[in-house]
Motif scaffolding. Sequence first.
Motif, PDB file in Angstrom:
ATOM      1  N   VAL A   1      13.428   0.700   9.077  1.00  0.00           N
ATOM      2  CA  VAL A   1      13.189   1.856   8.216  1.00  0.00           C
ATOM      3  C   VAL A   1      13.491   3.137   8.987  1.00  0.00           C
ATOM      4  CG1 VAL A   1      11.585   2.981   6.632  1.00  0.00           C
ATOM      5  CG2 VAL A   1      11.305   0.550   7.145  1.00  0.00           C
ATOM      6  N   ARG A   2      14.351   3.961   8.432  1.00  0.00           N
ATOM      7  CA  ARG A   2      14.815   5.157   9.132  1.00  0.00           C
ATOM      8  C   ARG A   2      14.604   6.405   8.289  1.00  0.00           C
ATOM      9  NH1 ARG A   2      20.566   3.388  11.914  1.00  0.00           N
ATOM     10  NH2 ARG A   2      20.043   1.201  12.322  1.00  0.00           N
ATOM     11  N   LEU A   3      14.403   7.520   8.994  1.00  0.00           N
ATOM     12  CA  LEU A   3      14.293   8.816   8.334  1.00  0.00           C
ATOM     13  C   LEU A   3      15.702   9.335   8.045  1.00  0.00           C
ATOM     14  CD1 LEU A   3      12.192  11.059   7.568  1.00  0.00           C
ATOM     15  CD2 LEU A   3      12.697  12.089   9.783  1.00  0.00           C
ATOM     16  N   ALA A  41      22.725 -11.348   2.828  1.00  0.00           N
ATOM     17  CA  ALA A  41      23.470 -10.082   2.855  1.00  0.00           C
ATOM     18  C   ALA A  41      22.832  -9.047   3.782  1.00  0.00           C
ATOM     19  CB  ALA A  41      23.538  -9.502   1.440  1.00  0.00           C
ATOM     20  N   ARG A  42      23.671  -8.095   4.202  1.00  0.00           N
ATOM     21  CA  ARG A  42      23.152  -6.864   4.835  1.00  0.00           C
ATOM     22  C   ARG A  42      22.844  -5.899   3.706  1.00  0.00           C
ATOM     23  NH1 ARG A  42      26.034  -3.396   7.627  1.00  0.00           N
ATOM     24  NH2 ARG A  42      24.250  -2.664   8.783  1.00  0.00           N
ATOM     25  N   VAL A  43      21.589  -5.460   3.635  1.00  0.00           N
ATOM     26  CA  VAL A  43      21.125  -4.682   2.483  1.00  0.00           C
ATOM     27  C   VAL A  43      20.665  -3.303   2.932  1.00  0.00           C
ATOM     28  CG1 VAL A  43      19.412  -4.567   0.626  1.00  0.00           C
ATOM     29  CG2 VAL A  43      20.396  -6.775   1.279  1.00  0.00           C
ATOM     30  N   LEU A  44      21.057  -2.303   2.153  1.00  0.00           N
ATOM     31  CA  LEU A  44      20.565  -0.933   2.351  1.00  0.00           C
ATOM     32  C   LEU A  44      19.683  -0.574   1.165  1.00  0.00           C
ATOM     33  CD1 LEU A  44      20.518   1.971   3.517  1.00  0.00           C
ATOM     34  CD2 LEU A  44      22.700   2.371   2.332  1.00  0.00           C
ATOM     35  N   ASP A  45      18.428  -0.178   1.442  1.00  0.00           N
ATOM     36  CA  ASP A  45      17.545   0.350   0.399  1.00  0.00           C
ATOM     37  C   ASP A  45      17.430   1.854   0.612  1.00  0.00           C
ATOM     38  OD1 ASP A  45      15.669   0.691  -1.651  1.00  0.00           O
ATOM     39  OD2 ASP A  45      13.978   0.252  -0.319  1.00  0.00           O
ATOM     40  N   MET A  46      18.115   2.625  -0.236  1.00  0.00           N
ATOM     41  CA  MET A  46      18.058   4.087  -0.146  1.00  0.00           C
ATOM     42  C   MET A  46      16.890   4.584  -0.998  1.00  0.00           C
ATOM     43  SD  MET A  46      19.201   6.847   1.103  1.00  0.00           S
ATOM     44  CE  MET A  46      20.702   6.362   1.932  1.00  0.00           C
ATOM     45  N   CYS A  47      16.133   5.562  -0.470  1.00  0.00           N
ATOM     46  CA  CYS A  47      14.942   6.106  -1.166  1.00  0.00           C
ATOM     47  C   CYS A  47      13.833   5.057  -1.189  1.00  0.00           C
ATOM     48  CB  CYS A  47      15.276   6.552  -2.582  1.00  0.00           C
ATOM     49  SG  CYS A  47      16.540   7.832  -2.706  1.00  0.00           S
ATOM     50  N   THR A  48      13.459   4.555  -0.036  1.00  0.00           N
ATOM     51  CA  THR A  48      12.623   3.345   0.027  1.00  0.00           C
ATOM     52  C   THR A  48      11.164   3.574  -0.323  1.00  0.00           C
ATOM     53  OG1 THR A  48      12.295   1.338   1.346  1.00  0.00           O
ATOM     54  CG2 THR A  48      11.967   3.436   2.485  1.00  0.00           C
ATOM     55  N   GLY A  49      10.616   4.783  -0.149  1.00  0.00           N
ATOM     56  CA  GLY A  49       9.206   5.028  -0.492  1.00  0.00           C
ATOM     57  C   GLY A  49       8.276   4.107   0.268  1.00  0.00           C
ATOM     58  N   SER A  50       7.506   3.303  -0.460  1.00  0.00           N
ATOM     59  CA  SER A  50       6.565   2.360   0.169  1.00  0.00           C
ATOM     60  C   SER A  50       7.268   1.169   0.796  1.00  0.00           C
ATOM     61  CB  SER A  50       5.587   1.836  -0.886  1.00  0.00           C
ATOM     62  OG  SER A  50       6.295   1.058  -1.843  1.00  0.00           O
ATOM     63  N   GLY A  51       8.564   1.017   0.516  1.00  0.00           N
ATOM     64  CA  GLY A  51       9.308  -0.123   1.050  1.00  0.00           C
ATOM     65  C   GLY A  51       9.299  -1.339   0.133  1.00  0.00           C
ATOM     66  N   ALA A  79       6.806   8.321   4.068  1.00  0.00           N
ATOM     67  CA  ALA A  79       7.352   7.098   3.470  1.00  0.00           C
ATOM     68  C   ALA A  79       7.876   6.164   4.551  1.00  0.00           C
ATOM     69  CB  ALA A  79       8.454   7.454   2.473  1.00  0.00           C
ATOM     70  N   VAL A  80       8.554   6.713   5.535  1.00  0.00           N
ATOM     71  CA  VAL A  80       9.108   5.879   6.612  1.00  0.00           C
ATOM     72  C   VAL A  80       7.984   5.117   7.315  1.00  0.00           C
ATOM     73  CG1 VAL A  80      10.278   5.956   8.853  1.00  0.00           C
ATOM     74  CG2 VAL A  80      11.162   7.305   6.933  1.00  0.00           C
ATOM     75  N   GLU A  81       6.918   5.818   7.610  1.00  0.00           N
ATOM     76  CA  GLU A  81       5.796   5.166   8.296  1.00  0.00           C
ATOM     77  C   GLU A  81       5.154   4.110   7.406  1.00  0.00           C
ATOM     78  OE1 GLU A  81       2.068   7.172   9.210  1.00  0.00           O
ATOM     79  OE2 GLU A  81       1.721   5.101   9.864  1.00  0.00           O
ATOM     80  N   CYS A  82       4.976   4.463   6.132  1.00  0.00           N
ATOM     81  CA  CYS A  82       4.336   3.554   5.168  1.00  0.00           C
ATOM     82  C   CYS A  82       5.187   2.299   4.960  1.00  0.00           C
ATOM     83  CB  CYS A  82       4.149   4.316   3.856  1.00  0.00           C
ATOM     84  SG  CYS A  82       3.400   3.364   2.546  1.00  0.00           S
ATOM     85  N   ALA A  83       6.492   2.489   4.739  1.00  0.00           N
ATOM     86  CA  ALA A  83       7.379   1.344   4.492  1.00  0.00           C
ATOM     87  C   ALA A  83       7.447   0.441   5.724  1.00  0.00           C
ATOM     88  CB  ALA A  83       8.775   1.830   4.107  1.00  0.00           C
ATOM     89  N   SER A  84       7.492   1.038   6.900  1.00  0.00           N
ATOM     90  CA  SER A  84       7.534   0.239   8.137  1.00  0.00           C
ATOM     91  C   SER A  84       6.294  -0.633   8.238  1.00  0.00           C
ATOM     92  CB  SER A  84       7.597   1.155   9.368  1.00  0.00           C
ATOM     93  OG  SER A  84       8.726   1.972   9.318  1.00  0.00           O
ATOM     94  N   ARG A  85       5.155  -0.041   7.955  1.00  0.00           N
ATOM     95  CA  ARG A  85       3.897  -0.787   8.058  1.00  0.00           C
ATOM     96  C   ARG A  85       3.825  -1.891   6.998  1.00  0.00           C
ATOM     97  NH1 ARG A  85       0.542   2.985   6.814  1.00  0.00           N
ATOM     98  NH2 ARG A  85       0.090   2.022   4.821  1.00  0.00           N
ATOM     99  N   ASN A  86       4.243  -1.560   5.754  1.00  0.00           N
ATOM    100  CA  ASN A  86       4.202  -2.574   4.692  1.00  0.00           C
ATOM    101  C   ASN A  86       5.132  -3.748   5.008  1.00  0.00           C
ATOM    102  OD1 ASN A  86       2.278  -1.579   2.841  1.00  0.00           O
ATOM    103  ND2 ASN A  86       3.748  -0.079   2.050  1.00  0.00           N
ATOM    104  N   ALA A  87       6.316  -3.442   5.525  1.00  0.00           N
ATOM    105  CA  ALA A  87       7.257  -4.519   5.841  1.00  0.00           C
ATOM    106  C   ALA A  87       6.686  -5.415   6.944  1.00  0.00           C
ATOM    107  CB  ALA A  87       8.605  -3.929   6.266  1.00  0.00           C
ATOM    108  N   ALA A  88       6.122  -4.795   7.977  1.00  0.00           N
ATOM    109  CA  ALA A  88       5.549  -5.581   9.072  1.00  0.00           C
ATOM    110  C   ALA A  88       4.395  -6.436   8.563  1.00  0.00           C
ATOM    111  CB  ALA A  88       5.091  -4.654  10.194  1.00  0.00           C
ATOM    112  N   ASP A 133       0.857  -1.186   0.000  1.00  0.00           N
ATOM    113  CA  ASP A 133       0.000   0.000   0.000  1.00  0.00           C
ATOM    114  C   ASP A 133       0.891   1.233   0.000  1.00  0.00           C
ATOM    115  OD1 ASP A 133      -2.337  -1.491   0.202  1.00  0.00           O
ATOM    116  OD2 ASP A 133      -2.176  -1.599   2.389  1.00  0.00           O
ATOM    117  N   ALA A 134       0.570   2.196  -0.856  1.00  0.00           N
ATOM    118  CA  ALA A 134       1.282   3.482  -0.825  1.00  0.00           C
ATOM    119  C   ALA A 134       0.328   4.532  -0.268  1.00  0.00           C
ATOM    120  CB  ALA A 134       1.754   3.869  -2.222  1.00  0.00           C
ATOM    121  N   ASP A 135       0.674   5.071   0.876  1.00  0.00           N
ATOM    122  CA  ASP A 135      -0.168   6.095   1.501  1.00  0.00           C
ATOM    123  C   ASP A 135      -0.196   7.355   0.641  1.00  0.00           C
ATOM    124  OD1 ASP A 135      -0.438   4.361   3.606  1.00  0.00           O
ATOM    125  OD2 ASP A 135       1.056   5.363   4.867  1.00  0.00           O
ATOM    126  N   PRO A 136      -1.180   8.227   0.856  1.00  0.00           N
ATOM    127  CA  PRO A 136      -1.146   9.526   0.170  1.00  0.00           C
ATOM    128  C   PRO A 136       0.186  10.220   0.455  1.00  0.00           C
ATOM    129  CG  PRO A 136      -3.239   9.232   1.309  1.00  0.00           C
ATOM    130  CD  PRO A 136      -2.363   8.075   1.716  1.00  0.00           C
TER     131      PRO A 136
END
Length: 231
Positions: A90-92, A40-50, A73-82, A12-15
Amino acid sequence: MTTLESGRPRVDADPGVYTPQQDTWMLCDAVAASGAAHGARVLDMCTGSGAVAIAAARAGAREVVAFDLSPRAVECASRNAAAAGFDVDVRLGSFIEALTVPPFDVLLCNPPYVPSPDTPAGTGLERAWNAGTDGRFVLDPLCENAHRLLNPGGVLLVVQSDCADPARTLTLLSESGFAARVVAAQRHRFGPVMASRAPYLAAEGHIAPGADTEKFVVIEAHLTSSNAGTQ
Ligand SMILES: C[S@@+](CC[C@H](N)C(=O)[O-])C[C@H]1O[C@@H](n2cnc3c(N)ncnc32)[C@H](O)[C@@H]1O
């Protein structure tokens, strides 16, 4: 509700948050095809919806950390991942913040890359695509910092449009110790942002007059230990 179909997370992508589209799916597919994320340890930069971070977790990443400068985006990606059942940190923030954590094995990025008349500012939805007059407002810092964010032998996967000079991405990465090449390319009709901006893009030489398609490329770059960190 977040579910998964093949390698592509459905999120889901929030408004105010970028809705995954062709570039997102190209990067998710490249993550699955490369096998680089496994263990691997992975970094996703510019994660948006996650979506890309979740694709990395699904591909077997040992740990996934994701950054975005948008609080939404941080809130949205955190929720989608969970909701997908994955533990994504997910960090700001952006490159400065990511450089404060230990280097990663894999760096993923679907940055903003649409040329825009103004310097990008704020954290609104337009930051998902606006990338300054050359479209490289995030691409250049990505290329500049990638070798600092990765361990020797680390892998970068980045997707971008041909309107933001993929050849420059290849050159910058090569200059900072990467062996880089295009591993996927697809041409698609302009979406709403590109279509509405076409006259400006043509006037500035980013697209041919009358063009209504753009080519997306995924670049895969391997950091060689011999010359890593020389710049
Ligand atoms: C094209 S969207 C990609 C979102 C998602 N990764 C995907 O593929 O669907 C770009 C995202 O980058 C974020 N962003 C823009 N500039 C950034 C920067 N300097 N550092 C971190 N995130 C940034 C935007 O807020 C937006 O969420």
